[in-house]
Design a protein around this motif. Sequence first.
Motif, PDB file in Angstrom:
ATOM      1  N   VAL A  12       0.844  -1.297  -0.123  1.00  0.00           N
ATOM      2  CA  VAL A  12       0.122   0.015  -0.063  1.00  0.00           C
ATOM      3  C   VAL A  12       0.821   1.191   0.042  1.00  0.00           C
ATOM      4  CG1 VAL A  12      -1.663   1.211   1.207  1.00  0.00           C
ATOM      5  CG2 VAL A  12      -2.029  -1.282   1.239  1.00  0.00           C
ATOM      6  N   ALA A  13       2.026   1.167   0.686  1.00  0.00           N
ATOM      7  CA  ALA A  13       2.890   2.380   0.856  1.00  0.00           C
ATOM      8  C   ALA A  13       3.391   2.476  -0.672  1.00  0.00           C
ATOM      9  CB  ALA A  13       4.021   2.040   1.846  1.00  0.00           C
ATOM     10  N   GLY A  14       3.692   1.458  -1.344  1.00  0.00           N
ATOM     11  CA  GLY A  14       4.209   1.574  -2.791  1.00  0.00           C
ATOM     12  C   GLY A  14       3.268   2.306  -3.785  1.00  0.00           C
ATOM     13  N   HIS A  15       1.887   1.715  -3.475  1.00  0.00           N
ATOM     14  CA  HIS A  15       0.933   2.456  -4.341  1.00  0.00           C
ATOM     15  C   HIS A  15       0.592   3.708  -3.954  1.00  0.00           C
ATOM     16  CE1 HIS A  15      -0.770  -1.028  -6.617  1.00  0.00           C
ATOM     17  NE2 HIS A  15      -0.653  -1.972  -5.591  1.00  0.00           N
ATOM     18  N   ALA A  16       0.715   4.081  -2.625  1.00  0.00           N
ATOM     19  CA  ALA A  16       0.604   5.567  -2.265  1.00  0.00           C
ATOM     20  C   ALA A  16       1.587   6.500  -2.778  1.00  0.00           C
ATOM     21  CB  ALA A  16       0.552   5.626  -0.611  1.00  0.00           C
ATOM     22  N   GLN A  17       2.702   6.137  -2.755  1.00  0.00           N
ATOM     23  CA  GLN A  17       3.772   6.934  -3.132  1.00  0.00           C
ATOM     24  C   GLN A  17       3.781   6.973  -4.754  1.00  0.00           C
ATOM     25  OE1 GLN A  17       6.342   8.488  -1.032  1.00  0.00           O
ATOM     26  NE2 GLN A  17       6.348   9.704  -2.864  1.00  0.00           N
ATOM     27  N   ASN A  18       3.779   5.932  -5.407  1.00  0.00           N
ATOM     28  CA  ASN A  18       3.387   6.123  -6.785  1.00  0.00           C
ATOM     29  C   ASN A  18       2.549   7.089  -7.282  1.00  0.00           C
ATOM     30  OD1 ASN A  18       5.717   4.182  -7.328  1.00  0.00           O
ATOM     31  ND2 ASN A  18       4.237   2.422  -7.486  1.00  0.00           N
ATOM     32  N   GLU A  42      -3.677   6.447 -12.599  1.00  0.00           N
ATOM     33  CA  GLU A  42      -3.139   6.636 -11.209  1.00  0.00           C
ATOM     34  C   GLU A  42      -4.176   6.484 -10.341  1.00  0.00           C
ATOM     35  OE1 GLU A  42      -0.239   7.369 -10.505  1.00  0.00           O
ATOM     36  OE2 GLU A  42       0.759   7.771 -12.362  1.00  0.00           O
ATOM     37  N   VAL A  43      -5.331   7.084 -10.852  1.00  0.00           N
ATOM     38  CA  VAL A  43      -6.515   6.743  -9.527  1.00  0.00           C
ATOM     39  C   VAL A  43      -6.907   5.187  -9.754  1.00  0.00           C
ATOM     40  CG1 VAL A  43      -8.973   7.233  -9.227  1.00  0.00           C
ATOM     41  CG2 VAL A  43      -7.369   8.989 -10.075  1.00  0.00           C
ATOM     42  N   ALA A  44      -7.127   4.619 -10.799  1.00  0.00           N
ATOM     43  CA  ALA A  44      -7.219   3.022 -10.970  1.00  0.00           C
ATOM     44  C   ALA A  44      -6.427   2.346 -10.133  1.00  0.00           C
ATOM     45  CB  ALA A  44      -7.455   2.731 -12.359  1.00  0.00           C
ATOM     46  N   GLN A  45      -4.832   2.728 -10.329  1.00  0.00           N
ATOM     47  CA  GLN A  45      -3.917   1.992  -9.522  1.00  0.00           C
ATOM     48  C   GLN A  45      -3.928   1.957  -7.956  1.00  0.00           C
ATOM     49  OE1 GLN A  45      -0.455   3.126 -11.693  1.00  0.00           O
ATOM     50  NE2 GLN A  45      -0.303   1.164 -12.906  1.00  0.00           N
ATOM     51  N   VAL A  46      -4.264   3.369  -7.477  1.00  0.00           N
ATOM     52  CA  VAL A  46      -4.368   3.556  -5.933  1.00  0.00           C
ATOM     53  C   VAL A  46      -5.575   2.913  -5.483  1.00  0.00           C
ATOM     54  CG1 VAL A  46      -5.156   5.690  -5.950  1.00  0.00           C
ATOM     55  CG2 VAL A  46      -3.546   4.948  -4.272  1.00  0.00           C
ATOM     56  N   SER A  47      -6.496   2.852  -6.466  1.00  0.00           N
ATOM     57  CA  SER A  47      -7.875   2.149  -5.925  1.00  0.00           C
ATOM     58  C   SER A  47      -7.840   0.577  -5.806  1.00  0.00           C
ATOM     59  CB  SER A  47      -8.819   2.384  -7.072  1.00  0.00           C
ATOM     60  OG  SER A  47      -9.325   3.842  -7.228  1.00  0.00           O
ATOM     61  N   LEU A  48      -6.736   0.111  -6.303  1.00  0.00           N
ATOM     62  CA  LEU A  48      -6.509  -1.305  -6.179  1.00  0.00           C
ATOM     63  C   LEU A  48      -6.293  -1.586  -4.721  1.00  0.00           C
ATOM     64  CD1 LEU A  48      -6.074  -4.419  -6.704  1.00  0.00           C
ATOM     65  CD2 LEU A  48      -3.737  -3.623  -7.814  1.00  0.00           C
ATOM     66  N   ALA A  49      -5.187  -0.378  -4.225  1.00  0.00           N
ATOM     67  CA  ALA A  49      -4.807  -0.628  -2.737  1.00  0.00           C
ATOM     68  C   ALA A  49      -6.023  -0.363  -2.016  1.00  0.00           C
ATOM     69  CB  ALA A  49      -3.815   0.395  -2.681  1.00  0.00           C
ATOM     70  N   GLY A  50      -6.780   0.312  -2.289  1.00  0.00           N
ATOM     71  CA  GLY A  50      -8.120   0.642  -1.587  1.00  0.00           C
ATOM     72  C   GLY A  50      -9.029  -0.326  -1.303  1.00  0.00           C
ATOM     73  N   THR A  51      -9.091  -1.178  -2.513  1.00  0.00           N
ATOM     74  CA  THR A  51      -9.845  -2.488  -2.434  1.00  0.00           C
ATOM     75  C   THR A  51      -9.362  -3.491  -1.500  1.00  0.00           C
ATOM     76  OG1 THR A  51      -9.289  -3.204  -4.419  1.00  0.00           O
ATOM     77  CG2 THR A  51     -11.040  -1.715  -4.612  1.00  0.00           C
ATOM     78  N   GLN A  52      -8.074  -3.711  -1.420  1.00  0.00           N
ATOM     79  CA  GLN A  52      -7.407  -4.645  -0.756  1.00  0.00           C
ATOM     80  C   GLN A  52      -7.578  -4.241   0.919  1.00  0.00           C
ATOM     81  OE1 GLN A  52      -3.387  -4.616  -2.046  1.00  0.00           O
ATOM     82  NE2 GLN A  52      -3.887  -6.115  -3.715  1.00  0.00           N
ATOM     83  N   LEU A  53      -7.638  -2.870   1.255  1.00  0.00           N
ATOM     84  CA  LEU A  53      -7.633  -2.695   2.329  1.00  0.00           C
ATOM     85  C   LEU A  53      -9.303  -2.718   2.584  1.00  0.00           C
ATOM     86  CD1 LEU A  53      -5.886   0.817   2.163  1.00  0.00           C
ATOM     87  CD2 LEU A  53      -5.232  -1.387   3.683  1.00  0.00           C
ATOM     88  N   GLY A  54     -10.128  -2.587   1.833  1.00  0.00           N
ATOM     89  CA  GLY A  54     -11.865  -2.807   2.271  1.00  0.00           C
ATOM     90  C   GLY A  54     -11.970  -4.284   2.328  1.00  0.00           C
TER      91      GLY A  54
END
Length: 176
Positions: A12-18, A42-54
């Motif tokens: 997630v940190a990697g997605h956030a930094q990217n 950019e938004v689609a890629q960081v949304s992947l991290a969000g869905t994993q958290l969800g």
Amino acid sequence: MSEELNNLAERVAGHAQNYIDGLTRLAGGEGGDAILPLLLVEVAQVSLAGTQLGAMEDVILRGNVEPALSDDPDIDPLRTALATRLGPVDDYAEVFDPYKDTGVTPYRLSDDLSAVAADLIHGLRHYWAGRPLEALWWWQYSYFNTWGNHAGAALRALHALVAHTRLDVVEESTVV
């Protein structure tokens, strides 16, 4: 903290930094006329991290208290630069919550993109301070509370803009 949670925090940190890096470059003019599809990526890629958290169980901090951080950095210059780059397509309409609030609300892509960045930066600050569990807690909490909605709204708006540029093509007249 388990190795699984440490690995998730690192991803997630990697997605956030990217996302932060990409958004900053696009706000600064990189990408030229391709800003809309690049923002969509950019938004689609960081949304992947969000869905994993969800999809995971709730992260609960000991004492249910977030350790104090100094003030988060001011991201208004990023928001302003994005608003300038987006120009007339910055404003759009969105339904905030399709189950509870079906009224149309005015939104700005620059606000959405910056709100996501602000929440990700806050979590990154925990992560960089050596507190990956606090980072995961913040990212998960703020995903459900703010940045997930802003990312989803921005994703829909950017998708619509990109689709319009690709599909709303005036037919070429044939020369006889």
